[in-house]
Design a protein around this motif. Structure first.
Motif, PDB file in Angstrom:
ATOM      1  N   TYR A 133      46.818   0.112  56.406  1.00  0.00           N
ATOM      2  CA  TYR A 133      45.524   0.776  57.014  1.00  0.00           C
ATOM      3  C   TYR A 133      44.408   0.633  56.037  1.00  0.00           C
ATOM      4  N   SER A 134      43.342   0.784  56.430  1.00  0.00           N
ATOM      5  CA  SER A 134      42.172   0.705  55.531  1.00  0.00           C
ATOM      6  C   SER A 134      41.772   1.962  54.695  1.00  0.00           C
ATOM      7  N   PRO A 135      41.615   1.988  53.562  1.00  0.00           N
ATOM      8  CA  PRO A 135      41.462   3.364  52.705  1.00  0.00           C
ATOM      9  C   PRO A 135      40.393   4.058  53.280  1.00  0.00           C
ATOM     10  N   ASP A 136      39.374   3.601  53.535  1.00  0.00           N
ATOM     11  CA  ASP A 136      38.103   4.179  54.037  1.00  0.00           C
ATOM     12  C   ASP A 136      37.898   4.542  55.411  1.00  0.00           C
ATOM     13  N   SER A 137      38.930   3.942  56.273  1.00  0.00           N
ATOM     14  CA  SER A 137      39.041   4.510  57.596  1.00  0.00           C
ATOM     15  C   SER A 137      39.175   5.971  57.958  1.00  0.00           C
ATOM     16  N   LEU A 138      38.702   6.356  59.254  1.00  0.00           N
ATOM     17  CA  LEU A 138      38.955   7.879  59.434  1.00  0.00           C
ATOM     18  C   LEU A 138      40.381   8.193  59.538  1.00  0.00           C
ATOM     19  N   ASP A 139      40.964   9.220  58.856  1.00  0.00           N
ATOM     20  CA  ASP A 139      42.251   9.731  58.611  1.00  0.00           C
ATOM     21  C   ASP A 139      42.708  10.400  60.074  1.00  0.00           C
ATOM     22  N   ARG A 140      42.585   9.703  60.982  1.00  0.00           N
ATOM     23  CA  ARG A 140      42.944  10.373  62.392  1.00  0.00           C
ATOM     24  C   ARG A 140      43.381   9.113  63.229  1.00  0.00           C
ATOM     25  N   HIS A 141      44.175   9.649  64.014  1.00  0.00           N
ATOM     26  CA  HIS A 141      44.691   8.640  65.321  1.00  0.00           C
ATOM     27  C   HIS A 141      44.073   9.173  66.467  1.00  0.00           C
TER      28      HIS A 141
END
Length: 219
Positions: free
Chosen positions: A97-105
């Motif tokens: 996963y990208s570290p700067d993506s939103l932490d949600r699914h």
């Protein structure tokens, strides 16, 4: 969907993803009350089989204990079922996963923030099964004592066959716990060391009943 964890420190998750580990043993939830109790297995009827003759009962692989008075402990059920697809637990970082993506699914709207700041970025215990990217399918289940493992199954558990020695002393076959350099003379010796590292020292010696799951990597 359920998820399953393999030891990262000993490289077992990677061994599964590379197809080198195709079995795992998990200790049964309770043992025989004492040696006077007999082991019992479910009795299956026609309704427990599908149209192709495959046993599909939820009690596939289950067993229990019964004493001479007929007292029964209840079924010791395997956690994973025959034919079940199970997610391989990995941290968000190891899953790519990208570290700067939103932490949600999309199915988990309660979580906010960036992925790199999430509890699951480094710790796979906090990653939901639907966010895992790799899966295995259970192809067989058997119950046995831990020390009844065959040499073939030791290799399926991820034990590595190699060599030790030198040209002057001659090379010999040796077996290794993944990510470790200590050679062992037999696959069983290496697996005994592995299970004590994974499940705590003394596990091999205690020789508990285990469910042995065989599986294939799906993706």
């Amino acid at each position: 969907m359920k998820k399953i964890m393999f030891n990262d420190k000993l490289g077992l998750t990677q061994a599964v993803l590379e197809g080198r580990k195709t079995m795992t043993r998990r200790i049964c939830k309770y043992d025989r009350p004492d040696e006077s109790w007999d082991i019992v297995f479910p009795v299956f009827g026609s309704k427990d089989y599908d149209n192709e003759g495959n046993l599909v009962s939820p009690l596939f692989g289950a067993f229990g204990w019964k004493n001479k008075d007929g007292d029964f402990t209840g079924w010791n059920n395997p956690l994973y079922k025959f034919g079940e697809v199970v997610a391989i637990a990995q941290s968000y970082r190891d899953s790519g996963y990208s570290p700067d993506s939103l932490d949600r699914h999309p199915k988990d709207l309660s979580v906010r923030g960036l992925m790199k700041n999430s509890a699951g970025w480094n710790n796979k215990m906090f990653v939901k099964s639907y966010a895992c990217k790799h899966h295995i399918k259970i192809t067989n289940i058997k119950m046995e004592r831990l020390q009844d493992i065959s040499e073939e199954d030791c290799l399926k558990e991820g034990i590595i066959k190699g060599k030790c020695g030198s040209e002057s002393t001659h090379f010999m076959d040796a077996y290794y716990v993944p990510k470790e350099k200590q050679p062992y003379c037999t696959p069983r010796d290496a697996f005994a060391a592995l299970i004590d590292k994974v499940s705590s020292k003394g596990t091999w010696e205690s020789n508990p009943f285990v469910f042995a799951y065989e599986f294939v990597l799906v993706d």
